[in-house]
Structure formats: C-alpha cells, structure tokens
Enzyme design. Sequence first.
Site, short mmCIF file in Angstrom:
data_model
loop_
_atom_site.label_atom_id
_atom_site.label_comp_id
_atom_site.label_asym_id
_atom_site.label_seq_id
_atom_site.Cartn_x
_atom_site.Cartn_y
_atom_site.Cartn_z
N HIS A 57 0.83 -1.20 0.00
CA HIS A 57 0.00 0.00 0.00
C HIS A 57 0.87 1.26 0.00
O HIS A 57 0.69 2.17 -0.82
CB HIS A 57 -0.91 -0.04 1.23
CG HIS A 57 -1.76 1.17 1.43
ND1 HIS A 57 -3.12 1.16 1.23
CD2 HIS A 57 -1.46 2.44 1.83
CE1 HIS A 57 -3.62 2.36 1.48
NE2 HIS A 57 -2.62 3.16 1.86
N GLU A 58 1.84 1.28 0.91
CA GLU A 58 2.71 2.45 1.01
C GLU A 58 3.68 2.53 -0.16
O GLU A 58 4.03 3.63 -0.62
CB GLU A 58 3.48 2.42 2.35
CG GLU A 58 2.59 2.35 3.58
CD GLU A 58 1.57 3.49 3.64
OE1 GLU A 58 1.77 4.53 2.97
OE2 GLU A 58 0.56 3.33 4.34
N HIS A 61 1.97 4.29 -2.97
CA HIS A 61 2.03 5.75 -2.81
C HIS A 61 3.39 6.28 -3.25
O HIS A 61 3.47 7.26 -4.01
CB HIS A 61 1.82 6.12 -1.33
CG HIS A 61 0.42 6.00 -0.84
ND1 HIS A 61 -0.66 6.54 -1.49
CD2 HIS A 61 -0.08 5.42 0.29
CE1 HIS A 61 -1.76 6.29 -0.81
NE2 HIS A 61 -1.44 5.61 0.28
#
Length: 265
Positions: A57-58, A61
């Site tokens: 998820h990170e 980003h």
Amino acid sequence: MTTAPARSDRRISPVFLGIVAVMAVSGWAVWTDFAEQPGFATFLFVTAAWVVSLCLHEYAHARTALHSGDISIGAKGYLTLNPLKYTHALLSIVLPVLFVIMGGIGLPGGAVFIERGRIRGRWKHSLISAAGPLTNVLFALVCTAPFWLDALDGVPGPFRNALAFLALLQVTAAILNSVPVPGLDGYGVIEPWLSHSVRRAVEPIAPFGLIAVFALLWVPEVNGAFFDMIDALLRSLGVSEFETYCGLDAYRFWQTANPVCAING
C-alpha cells in the site's frame, strides 16, 4: 541536490522478505494442518499477509510519487518495502495490526512523507493518494480469486477461511481509507481540488481522522450497517459470511473456538 533513486534505494529489504517468509511458512502450516495450534498458524499467516499488504500500500504511494516528480522518495527508503523506513511506524504498522486484533477491521495508517512541492498538477496529487486503496482492491481480488473463479476444489477449509478473513480486511481497508476524512487517502484524493482556506481549516484535525473513523465503527448501528455492506460485497465475490466469520474465529486463537467452525473447517 536530490538525485533520482539509485539501485540500492530500490533493493527489496530483508525485513520485507522476512515477513513474506513468515507468511509463506505459516500459510503452508494452515494449508497442511501441520501446526499443533492451527489457530496460531492462521494468526501468523493473516497478520504477516496484512503487513505485506500494508507495505505494498505504502509502496504504491511512493512509487506513484516518484513517477509524479518527487525524486526524494528513494533516499527515504520507501522503495525497499521496508516497514521500518516509514515515517510513522506506529500509524503504519502497529495501529493497523491492533485494529485487526481488536475489531477485525482493516485500516491502513499514514506512513510515507511525500514532498508535495515537487509535484505539479492536481491530478498527480490525487493519483498518489488513490494508489494505496487501489492496491488493497487488487489484493482483495487476489484473495477472493479462488472463490469467484470457483476454484476451491482441494483447498482446505482452514486456509479457505483464512483467505476469506484476509479478503475482508482488504475490502474494509479499501473502503474505509477511501472515506474523504482528513488523514485518510480519500481526503488526499479530493484535497488538491479544495480551496486553500478549506485545507487550512481542516489541517489541525488531520492527525485524528484515523482514530475518529475507528471510534465511529464502535457505534453498534454504524458497525452493523458497515459490515452488512462489506458482507454483501464479499458475497458478490463468492465469499460467504460464514467463511469470513470462521476465519476471524481461527485468527483469535486465544479465545474459545466456535465448535461449528471447527466441524466445518
């Protein structure tokens, strides 16, 4: 002057590989019923897989920010998938895992620090924020693939239930993190389109958005309506409420197991 990421800045971290190894070994233990305590194996498998999804998820980003113009991302270690490199380890890993243990809710926290001043264009800023929840959507599709592809023949019950619970975490993470509340990615998607005065007004409450959403889910009426929606969505993907419940029941190995789940596991 900050330069583009070197190869060493993109090398996958041994910490992340170690978490993947725990996920693989514990997943094998759940599949083969090798462990003396299958509930503990389910706990390890789901927790490790959840942390892997947090890292991805990170990473989503960070990778999107890199291609949008923030070349400082590599120096911060975000491209190595190492959770220890995140700016807020408490928000990034500890709180999301506690949310799962306490309430069976998947909710990623804020983690990577992006130098927004390097990025031009409101669409790029929105895409950077949307990249995280979209990763959870993809993870959920992978977890539920055996269900909606009708490919469950030969899949042991405990592993099927663990996958169902993991899918629930990914779906809740994608939906909750898309809520336009300051501090969550949903707000990050719309923030570039808001006026400067509005952004300044909500800035002080951003650190509390995550906690506020989690607290709201403890309200029985809100919790019931939310999980009714989640169950309906999972059913559309072939995952039954019974399977997700038994996955959660096995995950909480420290509690007395539901005999119905044990019989059908």
